[in-house]
Design a protein around this motif. Sequence first.
Motif, PDB file in Angstrom:
ATOM      1  N   LEU A  32       2.270   9.048  -9.202  1.00  0.00           N
ATOM      2  CA  LEU A  32       2.517   9.589  -7.868  1.00  0.00           C
ATOM      3  C   LEU A  32       3.661   8.851  -7.197  1.00  0.00           C
ATOM      4  O   LEU A  32       3.776   7.638  -7.301  1.00  0.00           O
ATOM      5  N   SER A  33       4.468   9.605  -6.481  1.00  0.00           N
ATOM      6  CA  SER A  33       5.562   8.986  -5.735  1.00  0.00           C
ATOM      7  C   SER A  33       5.059   8.523  -4.368  1.00  0.00           C
ATOM      8  O   SER A  33       3.999   8.942  -3.906  1.00  0.00           O
ATOM      9  N   GLU A  34       5.821   7.667  -3.748  1.00  0.00           N
ATOM     10  CA  GLU A  34       5.506   7.209  -2.388  1.00  0.00           C
ATOM     11  C   GLU A  34       5.555   8.407  -1.460  1.00  0.00           C
ATOM     12  O   GLU A  34       6.434   9.251  -1.556  1.00  0.00           O
ATOM     13  N   ASN A  35       4.608   8.501  -0.563  1.00  0.00           N
ATOM     14  CA  ASN A  35       4.476   9.615   0.374  1.00  0.00           C
ATOM     15  C   ASN A  35       4.331  10.957  -0.342  1.00  0.00           C
ATOM     16  O   ASN A  35       4.804  11.980   0.137  1.00  0.00           O
ATOM     17  N   GLY A  36       3.681  10.959  -1.501  1.00  0.00           N
ATOM     18  CA  GLY A  36       3.454  12.196  -2.246  1.00  0.00           C
ATOM     19  C   GLY A  36       2.371  13.038  -1.596  1.00  0.00           C
ATOM     20  O   GLY A  36       1.546  12.553  -0.819  1.00  0.00           O
ATOM     21  N   LYS A  37       2.381  14.313  -1.905  1.00  0.00           N
ATOM     22  CA  LYS A  37       1.383  15.236  -1.372  1.00  0.00           C
ATOM     23  C   LYS A  37       0.570  15.788  -2.534  1.00  0.00           C
ATOM     24  O   LYS A  37       1.134  16.268  -3.518  1.00  0.00           O
ATOM     25  N   ILE A  38      -0.747  15.706  -2.397  1.00  0.00           N
ATOM     26  CA  ILE A  38      -1.657  16.199  -3.421  1.00  0.00           C
ATOM     27  C   ILE A  38      -2.454  17.354  -2.839  1.00  0.00           C
ATOM     28  O   ILE A  38      -3.013  17.245  -1.746  1.00  0.00           O
ATOM     29  N   ILE A  39      -2.489  18.453  -3.569  1.00  0.00           N
ATOM     30  CA  ILE A  39      -3.231  19.631  -3.137  1.00  0.00           C
ATOM     31  C   ILE A  39      -4.485  19.744  -3.994  1.00  0.00           C
ATOM     32  O   ILE A  39      -4.411  19.752  -5.226  1.00  0.00           O
ATOM     33  N   VAL A  40      -5.629  19.821  -3.326  1.00  0.00           N
ATOM     34  CA  VAL A  40      -6.918  19.961  -3.994  1.00  0.00           C
ATOM     35  C   VAL A  40      -7.478  21.324  -3.605  1.00  0.00           C
ATOM     36  O   VAL A  40      -7.671  21.609  -2.435  1.00  0.00           O
ATOM     37  N   SER A  41      -7.701  22.168  -4.604  1.00  0.00           N
ATOM     38  CA  SER A  41      -8.218  23.509  -4.328  1.00  0.00           C
ATOM     39  C   SER A  41      -9.234  23.886  -5.393  1.00  0.00           C
ATOM     40  O   SER A  41      -9.291  23.289  -6.461  1.00  0.00           O
ATOM     41  N   GLY A  42     -10.024  24.905  -5.098  1.00  0.00           N
ATOM     42  CA  GLY A  42     -11.016  25.388  -6.041  1.00  0.00           C
ATOM     43  C   GLY A  42     -10.390  26.326  -7.055  1.00  0.00           C
ATOM     44  O   GLY A  42      -9.426  27.020  -6.767  1.00  0.00           O
ATOM     45  N   MET A  81       0.834  -1.188   0.000  1.00  0.00           N
ATOM     46  CA  MET A  81       0.000   0.000   0.000  1.00  0.00           C
ATOM     47  C   MET A  81       0.873   1.243   0.000  1.00  0.00           C
ATOM     48  O   MET A  81       1.878   1.289   0.687  1.00  0.00           O
ATOM     49  N   ARG A  82       0.431   2.212  -0.776  1.00  0.00           N
ATOM     50  CA  ARG A  82       1.122   3.499  -0.814  1.00  0.00           C
ATOM     51  C   ARG A  82       0.365   4.509   0.030  1.00  0.00           C
ATOM     52  O   ARG A  82      -0.862   4.532   0.030  1.00  0.00           O
ATOM     53  N   LYS A  83       1.102   5.361   0.716  1.00  0.00           N
ATOM     54  CA  LYS A  83       0.477   6.430   1.483  1.00  0.00           C
ATOM     55  C   LYS A  83       0.655   7.736   0.735  1.00  0.00           C
ATOM     56  O   LYS A  83       1.739   8.038   0.246  1.00  0.00           O
ATOM     57  N   ILE A  84      -0.442   8.495   0.637  1.00  0.00           N
ATOM     58  CA  ILE A  84      -0.363   9.827   0.055  1.00  0.00           C
ATOM     59  C   ILE A  84      -1.071  10.799   0.992  1.00  0.00           C
ATOM     60  O   ILE A  84      -1.957  10.417   1.760  1.00  0.00           O
ATOM     61  N   THR A  85      -0.645  12.040   0.930  1.00  0.00           N
ATOM     62  CA  THR A  85      -1.241  13.088   1.747  1.00  0.00           C
ATOM     63  C   THR A  85      -2.121  13.945   0.862  1.00  0.00           C
ATOM     64  O   THR A  85      -1.674  14.439  -0.182  1.00  0.00           O
ATOM     65  N   LEU A  86      -3.377  14.107   1.262  1.00  0.00           N
ATOM     66  CA  LEU A  86      -4.314  14.986   0.570  1.00  0.00           C
ATOM     67  C   LEU A  86      -4.460  16.255   1.393  1.00  0.00           C
ATOM     68  O   LEU A  86      -4.707  16.186   2.595  1.00  0.00           O
ATOM     69  N   HIS A  87      -4.291  17.401   0.757  1.00  0.00           N
ATOM     70  CA  HIS A  87      -4.381  18.681   1.467  1.00  0.00           C
ATOM     71  C   HIS A  87      -5.338  19.608   0.725  1.00  0.00           C
ATOM     72  O   HIS A  87      -5.262  19.742  -0.488  1.00  0.00           O
ATOM     73  N   ARG A  88      -6.223  20.223   1.482  1.00  0.00           N
ATOM     74  CA  ARG A  88      -7.109  21.253   0.930  1.00  0.00           C
ATOM     75  C   ARG A  88      -6.860  22.536   1.713  1.00  0.00           C
ATOM     76  O   ARG A  88      -7.101  22.590   2.915  1.00  0.00           O
ATOM     77  N   PRO A  89      -6.348  23.577   1.046  1.00  0.00           N
ATOM     78  CA  PRO A  89      -6.100  24.827   1.768  1.00  0.00           C
ATOM     79  C   PRO A  89      -7.411  25.485   2.197  1.00  0.00           C
ATOM     80  O   PRO A  89      -8.471  25.181   1.661  1.00  0.00           O
ATOM     81  N   GLU A 118      -6.341  18.207   6.059  1.00  0.00           N
ATOM     82  CA  GLU A 118      -5.273  17.400   5.479  1.00  0.00           C
ATOM     83  C   GLU A 118      -5.426  15.974   5.987  1.00  0.00           C
ATOM     84  O   GLU A 118      -5.632  15.765   7.175  1.00  0.00           O
ATOM     85  N   LYS A 119      -5.353  15.017   5.066  1.00  0.00           N
ATOM     86  CA  LYS A 119      -5.503  13.607   5.424  1.00  0.00           C
ATOM     87  C   LYS A 119      -4.388  12.789   4.800  1.00  0.00           C
ATOM     88  O   LYS A 119      -3.954  13.066   3.693  1.00  0.00           O
ATOM     89  N   ILE A 120      -3.961  11.782   5.527  1.00  0.00           N
ATOM     90  CA  ILE A 120      -3.031  10.791   4.987  1.00  0.00           C
ATOM     91  C   ILE A 120      -3.850   9.535   4.733  1.00  0.00           C
ATOM     92  O   ILE A 120      -4.488   9.006   5.638  1.00  0.00           O
ATOM     93  N   ILE A 121      -3.841   9.086   3.484  1.00  0.00           N
ATOM     94  CA  ILE A 121      -4.634   7.916   3.123  1.00  0.00           C
ATOM     95  C   ILE A 121      -3.729   6.862   2.508  1.00  0.00           C
ATOM     96  O   ILE A 121      -2.658   7.170   1.983  1.00  0.00           O
ATOM     97  N   GLU A 122      -4.184   5.629   2.606  1.00  0.00           N
ATOM     98  CA  GLU A 122      -3.459   4.514   2.011  1.00  0.00           C
ATOM     99  C   GLU A 122      -4.191   4.068   0.758  1.00  0.00           C
ATOM    100  O   GLU A 122      -5.399   3.850   0.781  1.00  0.00           O
ATOM    101  N   ILE A 123      -3.443   3.942  -0.313  1.00  0.00           N
ATOM    102  CA  ILE A 123      -3.993   3.485  -1.592  1.00  0.00           C
ATOM    103  C   ILE A 123      -3.577   2.029  -1.771  1.00  0.00           C
ATOM    104  O   ILE A 123      -2.384   1.729  -1.816  1.00  0.00           O
ATOM    105  N   PRO A 124      -4.537   1.109  -1.858  1.00  0.00           N
ATOM    106  CA  PRO A 124      -4.173  -0.300  -2.079  1.00  0.00           C
ATOM    107  C   PRO A 124      -3.471  -0.487  -3.427  1.00  0.00           C
ATOM    108  O   PRO A 124      -3.668   0.281  -4.363  1.00  0.00           O
ATOM    109  N   ASN A 125      -2.650  -1.488  -3.520  1.00  0.00           N
ATOM    110  CA  ASN A 125      -1.917  -1.766  -4.749  1.00  0.00           C
ATOM    111  C   ASN A 125      -2.836  -2.106  -5.916  1.00  0.00           C
ATOM    112  O   ASN A 125      -2.435  -2.001  -7.069  1.00  0.00           O
ATOM    113  N   ASP A 126      -4.070  -2.533  -5.618  1.00  0.00           N
ATOM    114  CA  ASP A 126      -5.027  -2.845  -6.683  1.00  0.00           C
ATOM    115  C   ASP A 126      -5.366  -1.615  -7.510  1.00  0.00           C
ATOM    116  O   ASP A 126      -5.795  -1.722  -8.654  1.00  0.00           O
TER     117      ASP A 126
END
Length: 138
Positions: free
Chosen positions: A67-77, A1-9, A36-44
Amino acid sequence: MRKITLHRPKENFNKNCSYEILVGKKYLTELKNGEEKIIEIPNDFKNETLKAKIQWCGSEKMELRNLSENGKIIVSGNKFLNKKMSLFGAMSPLIGLMFFNLKIVPKNIGIGIFVIFLIGIIGTITIWKNKWLNIKTE
């Protein structure tokens, strides 16, 4: 499983709405304003896409395999569509002047404004519906 960080300013627009995060067509989580959340993405799901959604609009898709391992994704309007596009409502009094035939605005100009108004609204909710939210990696 990969972990990614989702951030919404923190945003002044859409502050009462949560952004849904989808992997493929499956609901993953939601982001509230300033969260901001850290989520795990299954390999599937490594060949799936990630997308943010709000009501019927959303963002463009992002490939999870990029996406890289432990990548950070920013979601904004999208600031233009969420803040400035609402100013198109200020045109409605001009359109109303044309319908009530008050002769303040010539009829040809009123019809032109009305057509531009309709094209803008239809384009915003159909063609540009995947531009309301921005999703990018940091």
